[in-house]
Write a protein that holds these residues in place. Sequence first.
Motif, PDB file in Angstrom:
ATOM      1  N   HIS A  24       0.845  -1.196   0.000  1.00 43.55           N
ATOM      2  CA  HIS A  24       0.000   0.000   0.000  1.00 43.55           C
ATOM      3  C   HIS A  24       0.880   1.245   0.000  1.00 43.55           C
ATOM      4  N   PRO A  32      -3.874   4.717   2.487  1.00 43.92           N
ATOM      5  CA  PRO A  32      -2.844   3.670   2.609  1.00 43.92           C
ATOM      6  C   PRO A  32      -2.740   3.081   4.012  1.00 43.92           C
ATOM      7  N   GLY A  53      -5.401   0.408   4.398  1.00 46.33           N
ATOM      8  CA  GLY A  53      -5.018  -0.776   3.635  1.00 46.33           C
ATOM      9  C   GLY A  53      -3.881  -1.533   4.293  1.00 46.33           C
ATOM     10  N   SER A 107     -10.356  -5.726   1.933  1.00 45.73           N
ATOM     11  CA  SER A 107      -9.243  -5.276   1.087  1.00 45.73           C
ATOM     12  C   SER A 107      -9.606  -5.361  -0.394  1.00 45.73           C
ATOM     13  N   GLU A 153      -1.598   5.625  -2.719  1.00 44.12           N
ATOM     14  CA  GLU A 153      -2.896   4.948  -2.693  1.00 44.12           C
ATOM     15  C   GLU A 153      -3.882   5.703  -1.811  1.00 44.12           C
ATOM     16  N   ARG A 169     -10.094  -2.262  -3.435  1.00 44.77           N
ATOM     17  CA  ARG A 169      -9.402  -2.221  -4.725  1.00 44.77           C
ATOM     18  C   ARG A 169     -10.349  -2.446  -5.902  1.00 44.77           C
TER      19      ARG A 169
END
Length: 335
Positions: free
Chosen positions: A183, A190, A193, A252, A187, A256
């Motif tokens: 991550h 982050p 994540g 997760s 991103e 994404r």
Amino acid sequence: MTLTGRTSEVTDAHDPSRRPGTGRAVAVLGLAVLAVAIPSFGPSAALHGTGEAAAPGTGGVALLRTVLFAALCVPLGELFAGRRARSVPGAPPSAPRSWAPCAAAAGFLAALGLASVVATGNLVPHSLSEIDVGGLYATRDGQVALLEVNAFLIAGLCARSGRPALQLWPLSAVVVAEALRAHPATEHGPLVGAGLTVVHLTCAALWAGGLLHVLRTLRRWGPGEPGAALLGLYARVAAWLLAAVSATGVWSSLRRMPPGTVMDQLTDTAYGRTLLAKVLLVVVVAALALWARTRLRRASDPLTACAPARVEVVALGLVVVVSGLLTALPLPIRW
């Protein structure tokens, strides 16, 4: 408690027409071939027809990442299951030989290989002159790669010391480093994540590595009530580990792949296809775990639960292999 399962094993061992040792060797060899083949040849199959381009050396990176994940599972599982074994009343004092030093050595070599890729600008180095070791300190990815190399080196030293429990700290550093690598700062969210990855990777390592060490311990102890008690202790914790792995994995994935695009990306992107394969494997593992737990509670000999548990640990090994491939593929598109 009856010893029917153990008696059968002893009978087979003395029967020249049956060679359980040969069967196990063939099974281990087959798993090793799969562990090499899936990361090496998986990228081309996953990318076929998607229009996506793989980075150079994707197969090699996936294989190195698989070794790194396995090197995390083995020592963390030993620490976790070993502590459970010592709490079993009347447990034999003997314990299986530690695989942690070998796992640390394998993890060190895998991390070193991954660091060399980062040092050449995420390209496969063809000579030592192409590797810019000093450049690793100048980038976030390079610093993370160096952290993993040093952490496995320290973990190996701890594993050979008189206090192997100290491995927990460098191994935790590897988990955090993997979360940060997965991550990057660019991103969206982050830290969230990375936190999900820390929980996911830790629980998965305890689940897979713990079951492996429990089965090795039961083989060392032989039949008896302590073995059944240890398997029961592991099964209770494994249920929570499975829940945590599933919850963090789904969260997760949805971060994404937005909910409206999940079905399309599961079939049209390399990441989605590999993720779908991983999900199906986890479902199989969960079914095997439920089967083992049912035998443990209802069978006249609770140690018959070892049969599905052995298949479960093989399936978990395949999950680790697919996870290594997943980290090397292009990330899904956020439509």
